[in-house]
Design a protein around this motif. Structure first.
Motif, PDB file in Angstrom:
ATOM      1  N   LEU A 198      -0.599  -9.430  23.400  1.00  0.00           N
ATOM      2  CA  LEU A 198      -0.579  -8.022  23.782  1.00  0.00           C
ATOM      3  C   LEU A 198      -0.421  -7.120  22.565  1.00  0.00           C
ATOM      4  O   LEU A 198      -1.058  -6.071  22.454  1.00  0.00           O
ATOM      5  CB  LEU A 198       0.565  -7.782  24.773  1.00  0.00           C
ATOM      6  CG  LEU A 198       0.726  -6.365  25.319  1.00  0.00           C
ATOM      7  CD1 LEU A 198      -0.556  -5.911  26.004  1.00  0.00           C
ATOM      8  CD2 LEU A 198       1.897  -6.315  26.297  1.00  0.00           C
ATOM      9  N   ALA A 199       0.411  -7.543  21.622  1.00  0.00           N
ATOM     10  CA  ALA A 199       0.625  -6.747  20.409  1.00  0.00           C
ATOM     11  C   ALA A 199      -0.648  -6.675  19.552  1.00  0.00           C
ATOM     12  O   ALA A 199      -0.889  -5.676  18.869  1.00  0.00           O
ATOM     13  CB  ALA A 199       1.768  -7.342  19.598  1.00  0.00           C
ATOM     14  N   ALA A 200      -1.454  -7.730  19.606  1.00  0.00           N
ATOM     15  CA  ALA A 200      -2.669  -7.767  18.784  1.00  0.00           C
ATOM     16  C   ALA A 200      -3.865  -7.117  19.463  1.00  0.00           C
ATOM     17  O   ALA A 200      -4.870  -6.818  18.802  1.00  0.00           O
ATOM     18  CB  ALA A 200      -3.009  -9.220  18.435  1.00  0.00           C
ATOM     19  N   ALA A 201      -3.793  -6.873  20.759  1.00  0.00           N
ATOM     20  CA  ALA A 201      -4.937  -6.355  21.513  1.00  0.00           C
ATOM     21  C   ALA A 201      -5.290  -4.931  21.087  1.00  0.00           C
ATOM     22  O   ALA A 201      -4.410  -4.115  20.803  1.00  0.00           O
ATOM     23  CB  ALA A 201      -4.624  -6.389  23.004  1.00  0.00           C
ATOM     24  N   ASP A 202      -6.584  -4.628  21.029  1.00  0.00           N
ATOM     25  CA  ASP A 202      -7.035  -3.267  20.707  1.00  0.00           C
ATOM     26  C   ASP A 202      -8.118  -2.806  21.674  1.00  0.00           C
ATOM     27  O   ASP A 202      -8.903  -1.905  21.371  1.00  0.00           O
ATOM     28  CB  ASP A 202      -7.538  -3.191  19.265  1.00  0.00           C
ATOM     29  CG  ASP A 202      -8.697  -4.147  19.008  1.00  0.00           C
ATOM     30  OD1 ASP A 202      -9.115  -4.854  19.953  1.00  0.00           O
ATOM     31  OD2 ASP A 202      -9.202  -4.175  17.877  1.00  0.00           O
ATOM     32  N   THR A 203      -8.159  -3.423  22.858  1.00  0.00           N
ATOM     33  CA  THR A 203      -9.161  -3.092  23.860  1.00  0.00           C
ATOM     34  C   THR A 203      -8.577  -2.169  24.928  1.00  0.00           C
ATOM     35  O   THR A 203      -7.357  -2.003  25.022  1.00  0.00           O
ATOM     36  CB  THR A 203      -9.676  -4.376  24.534  1.00  0.00           C
ATOM     37  OG1 THR A 203      -8.553  -5.110  25.052  1.00  0.00           O
ATOM     38  CG2 THR A 203     -10.416  -5.245  23.537  1.00  0.00           C
ATOM     39  N   GLU A 204      -9.457  -1.595  25.741  1.00  0.00           N
ATOM     40  CA  GLU A 204      -9.000  -0.699  26.810  1.00  0.00           C
ATOM     41  C   GLU A 204      -8.269  -1.484  27.895  1.00  0.00           C
ATOM     42  O   GLU A 204      -7.283  -1.009  28.453  1.00  0.00           O
ATOM     43  CB  GLU A 204     -10.194   0.029  27.420  1.00  0.00           C
ATOM     44  CG  GLU A 204      -9.817   0.984  28.549  1.00  0.00           C
ATOM     45  CD  GLU A 204     -11.019   1.669  29.167  1.00  0.00           C
ATOM     46  OE1 GLU A 204     -10.825   2.483  30.105  1.00  0.00           O
ATOM     47  OE2 GLU A 204     -12.167   1.381  28.734  1.00  0.00           O
TER      48      GLU A 204
END
Length: 300
Positions: A13-19
């Motif tokens: 979750l911390a690495a995610a950059d998507t909508e």
């Protein structure tokens, strides 16, 4: 080092950059069309929450024809009744998550019991998210009634299997508070939903509904005992209570609270409910003994 499912999910979750964010367990399987169907539905109806079924039946999962044939809109109230039939709301694998809601509200997977990888983290995460996403009065669900996710049971390396082996200690404190006058409140809700959604009170759906409401009536008995309140004089003769018992009998479904309600024993119901919530050995012994009372033709 391996920190378990919670830390892995938090790292992802911390690495995610998507909508949108989706959580998938490595020992399960998902339909090739799941993400396409979920994103398409979610983007078409951004104010509603797309949600789908999971299954632990491999044959049912393999029989999925492809893209979901249809979906239907469900109000929050109607979806609560569907939740009684299948526990799809508690897992994180049956819905997408909007990343901005997660980050703005500091979401993370937290162990509810203070134990590493204890069960319950999915339910806390998922329930809190749904409360925030569906905050508007006119929002609802887009229900894809297809088994798009396969949940693998009896995996010897899974968290749930290993938790059973470790036999966690019983709780010593109740994790909920009693509610004054809850029996009457529940009776009104029962009547309203029975009138508005009659399909959930008939046929194959009657037993899951009866299990849910009989447990809620047991909570009302426990609440009254905790608060020193009297139950309504005709409580055990209420049509709503009788319906629950008759539905379980007709379906041959055994439930530990069935006989205490038939016996009209408020004291036994309250003690049984307290024992269930604290995972008392007495509760399991009592449930096992009463399991043999009905005779053949019942199932647990």
């Amino acid at each position: 080092p391996n920190g378990g499912a919670s830390s892995a999910r938090n790292a992802g979750l911390a690495a995610a950059d998507t909508e949108w964010v989706y959580f998938f367990d490595a020992d399960d399987a998902m339909a090739p069309c799941l993400l396409e169907a979920a994103l398409s539905t979610q983007k078409q109806y951004p104010g509603d929450l797309a949600i789908w079924r999971s299954t632990s039946d491999w044959e049912e999962y393999q029989a999925l024809p492809g893209m979901p044939r249809s979906h239907r809109r469900c109000t929050k109230e109607e979806m609560q009744l569907i939740f009684l039939q299948i526990a799809l709301h508690t897992g994180v694998n049956t819905k997408l998550f909007r990343r901005d809601i997660l980050t703005q509200n500091n979401f993370s997977f937290v162990d509810p019991d203070g134990r590493k990888n204890a069960p319950g983290e999915d339910a806390l995460f998922s329930t809190r998210y749904m409360e925030l996403f569906l905050a508007g009065p006119d929002q609802g669900f887009r229900y894809l009634d297809e088994p798009l996710y396969f949940y693998r049971r009896n995996n010897p390396n899974s968290i749930m299997t290993n938790l059973k082996k470790s036999a966690p200690a019983p709780r010593t404190e109740m994790d909920e508070v009693p509610e004054s006058g809850y029996a009457e409140t529940l009776r009104r809700e029962f009547r309203q939903r029975q009138e508005k959604f009659p399909a959930f009170f008939t046929g194959d759906q009657a037993v899951p509904t009866a299990l849910h409401y009989l447990h809620c009536f047991a909570y009302s008995v426990w609440s009254a005992a905790q608060l020193g309140e009297r139950l309504p004089a005709d409580f055990f003769r209420w049509a709503e209570v009788t319906w629950c018992l008759d539905a379980l009998r007709a379906g041959g479904r055994y439930y530990p609270f069935y006989w205490p309600f038939r016996w009209k024993s408020a004291a036994l119901i309250a003690r049984l409910y307290a024992g269930e919530r604290t995972r008392s050995p007495w509760y399991y012994r009592a449930a096992a003994v009463m399991r043999h009372i009905p005779g053949p033709g019942w199932r647990a």
